[in-house]
Design a protein around this motif. Sequence first.
Motif, PDB file in Angstrom:
ATOM      1  N   SER A  49       1.291  -1.423  -0.095  1.00 27.82           N
ATOM      2  CA  SER A  49      -0.073   0.213   0.591  1.00 27.82           C
ATOM      3  C   SER A  49       0.955   1.296   0.129  1.00 27.82           C
ATOM      4  O   SER A  49       2.059   0.797  -0.268  1.00 27.82           O
ATOM      5  N   LYS A  50       0.349   2.406   0.100  1.00 32.50           N
ATOM      6  CA  LYS A  50       1.155   3.710  -0.098  1.00 32.50           C
ATOM      7  C   LYS A  50       2.151   4.016   1.350  1.00 32.50           C
ATOM      8  O   LYS A  50       3.114   4.401   0.829  1.00 32.50           O
ATOM      9  N   GLU A  51       1.495   2.993   2.202  1.00 30.90           N
ATOM     10  CA  GLU A  51       2.286   3.514   3.234  1.00 30.90           C
ATOM     11  C   GLU A  51       3.702   2.615   3.507  1.00 30.90           C
ATOM     12  O   GLU A  51       4.526   3.210   4.011  1.00 30.90           O
ATOM     13  N   ASP A  52       3.694   1.712   2.417  1.00 34.32           N
ATOM     14  CA  ASP A  52       5.352   0.748   2.690  1.00 34.32           C
ATOM     15  C   ASP A  52       6.131   2.353   2.155  1.00 34.32           C
ATOM     16  O   ASP A  52       7.544   2.248   1.558  1.00 34.32           O
ATOM     17  N   PHE A  53       5.784   3.384   1.471  1.00 36.81           N
ATOM     18  CA  PHE A  53       6.715   4.726   1.083  1.00 36.81           C
ATOM     19  C   PHE A  53       6.574   5.822   2.127  1.00 36.81           C
ATOM     20  O   PHE A  53       7.582   6.497   2.256  1.00 36.81           O
ATOM     21  N   ALA A  55       8.096   6.200   4.492  1.00 36.32           N
ATOM     22  CA  ALA A  55       9.660   6.513   5.712  1.00 36.32           C
ATOM     23  C   ALA A  55      10.707   6.975   4.734  1.00 36.32           C
ATOM     24  O   ALA A  55      12.124   7.872   4.591  1.00 36.32           O
ATOM     25  N   LEU A  56      10.043   7.577   3.163  1.00 35.04           N
ATOM     26  CA  LEU A  56      11.007   7.943   2.290  1.00 35.04           C
ATOM     27  C   LEU A  56      10.224   9.616   1.647  1.00 35.04           C
ATOM     28  O   LEU A  56      11.116   9.742   1.857  1.00 35.04           O
ATOM     29  N   HIS A  57       9.445  10.199   2.348  1.00 35.59           N
ATOM     30  CA  HIS A  57       8.344  11.004   2.223  1.00 35.59           C
ATOM     31  C   HIS A  57       9.476  12.409   2.676  1.00 35.59           C
ATOM     32  O   HIS A  57       9.720  13.082   2.064  1.00 35.59           O
ATOM     33  N   ALA A  58       9.751  12.005   4.272  1.00 32.68           N
ATOM     34  CA  ALA A  58      10.626  12.900   4.326  1.00 32.68           C
ATOM     35  C   ALA A  58      11.822  13.195   4.025  1.00 32.68           C
ATOM     36  O   ALA A  58      12.162  14.488   4.145  1.00 32.68           O
ATOM     37  N   PRO A  59      12.934  12.005   3.992  1.00 34.12           N
ATOM     38  CA  PRO A  59      14.428  12.946   2.908  1.00 34.12           C
ATOM     39  C   PRO A  59      13.597  13.149   1.399  1.00 34.12           C
ATOM     40  O   PRO A  59      14.562  14.107   1.393  1.00 34.12           O
ATOM     41  N   THR A 259      21.063   0.835  -8.676  1.00 30.15           N
ATOM     42  CA  THR A 259      21.329   1.514  -7.152  1.00 30.15           C
ATOM     43  C   THR A 259      21.030  -0.417  -6.452  1.00 30.15           C
ATOM     44  O   THR A 259      19.922  -0.784  -7.171  1.00 30.15           O
ATOM     45  N   VAL A 260      22.483  -0.474  -5.623  1.00 29.82           N
ATOM     46  CA  VAL A 260      22.506  -1.366  -4.459  1.00 29.82           C
ATOM     47  C   VAL A 260      22.431  -1.128  -3.743  1.00 29.82           C
ATOM     48  O   VAL A 260      23.188  -0.491  -3.240  1.00 29.82           O
ATOM     49  N   VAL A 261      21.160  -1.332  -2.381  1.00 32.70           N
ATOM     50  CA  VAL A 261      21.158  -1.016  -1.346  1.00 32.70           C
ATOM     51  C   VAL A 261      21.693  -1.352  -0.433  1.00 32.70           C
ATOM     52  O   VAL A 261      20.943  -2.601  -0.082  1.00 32.70           O
ATOM     53  N   GLU A 262      22.652  -1.831   0.501  1.00 30.95           N
ATOM     54  CA  GLU A 262      23.240  -2.143   1.329  1.00 30.95           C
ATOM     55  C   GLU A 262      22.273  -2.689   2.220  1.00 30.95           C
ATOM     56  O   GLU A 262      21.794  -1.440   2.164  1.00 30.95           O
ATOM     57  N   PRO A 273      15.495   3.793   4.235  1.00 28.63           N
ATOM     58  CA  PRO A 273      15.196   4.371   3.360  1.00 28.63           C
ATOM     59  C   PRO A 273      15.557   5.246   3.906  1.00 28.63           C
ATOM     60  O   PRO A 273      15.837   6.279   2.240  1.00 28.63           O
ATOM     61  N   LEU A 274      16.824   5.856   4.159  1.00 32.55           N
ATOM     62  CA  LEU A 274      17.378   6.641   4.562  1.00 32.55           C
ATOM     63  C   LEU A 274      18.585   6.501   2.834  1.00 32.55           C
ATOM     64  O   LEU A 274      18.311   8.296   1.732  1.00 32.55           O
TER      65      LEU A 274
END
Length: 296
Positions: A49-53, A55-59, A259-262, A273-274
């Motif tokens: 759902s939209k809530e999965d994102f 933690a991305l909104h603020a940064p 991009t591979v996120v460690e 998320p950051l």
Amino acid sequence: MSRPHTFVPPAGVRAYGLATARGEFAVLDAAADGPLKGTALLLPGFTGSKEDFIALHAPLSAAGYRTVAVDGRGQYETSGPRDDETPYAQDELARDVLAQAAAIGAPLHLLGHSLGGHIARAAVLLDPSPFLSLTLMASGPAQVSTPQQQRVKLLRDALAVMGMDEVWEAIRAMEPPEETDTGGLDAGLDDLAALRRRWLANSPAQLVATGRQLCTEPDRVAELAALSLPRHVVSGEHDDAWPVHLLDEMAVRLDARRTVVEGAEHSPNTDQPLETARALAAFWDATHDRPDATHA
């Protein structure tokens, strides 16, 4: 299923129904902090759902981007038929995305996570003109891996004979408590209650139809590569839906940024998320520097 750390939007994020030519869609909308560089439309994955994102909104806001995360038709807080699969055909969901883009105001950066990536690419193949770029996050070139196909089939079989509440209890009973990304429910009671509410709100027909799509999706990479749209392939270090080497190969075929996120697995948006937000903002910044870029 994905597991956001919270279902409570942070300060500055508006929850509302986005009115479009194809109906109303529940969104979480975060304005840019300062001058607007661009706007991104974020599509969640299967059972998400939209809530999965959240933690991305603020940064991303701090980086100058407005972000609009949406529940697709039949997902969580966006209504949809519960016993008719017709509205959940991939072309129909892709046309929903085009309607959302028109309502928000193009041009947009488009991001799809997992199943959302397949829907996002279907939308740009129908009409790339509303979009500045496409990001495929943990979303592979064709159908999901064999183990994931087996899991989706189990879910579809269960939905054919059980109610959503019964399937929820079956999922809880089957998942080891340590699994957090692909269905594990090692959350507190409040989080479990929120996850259960989301699950029960999903349309069973939507889950059956999109689950079938995940298991039968053809390879459309060549079609996508023929577009001039800038592309970005993002994943974690490990992914059980599409092996990471397939995502590496897809990025090469697409001539895409990779991009591979460690420290992340199938959901970099919730795992790290950051780091994920930094990678997204850097890609979007770069697309705005292209000589042929259309600025938002």
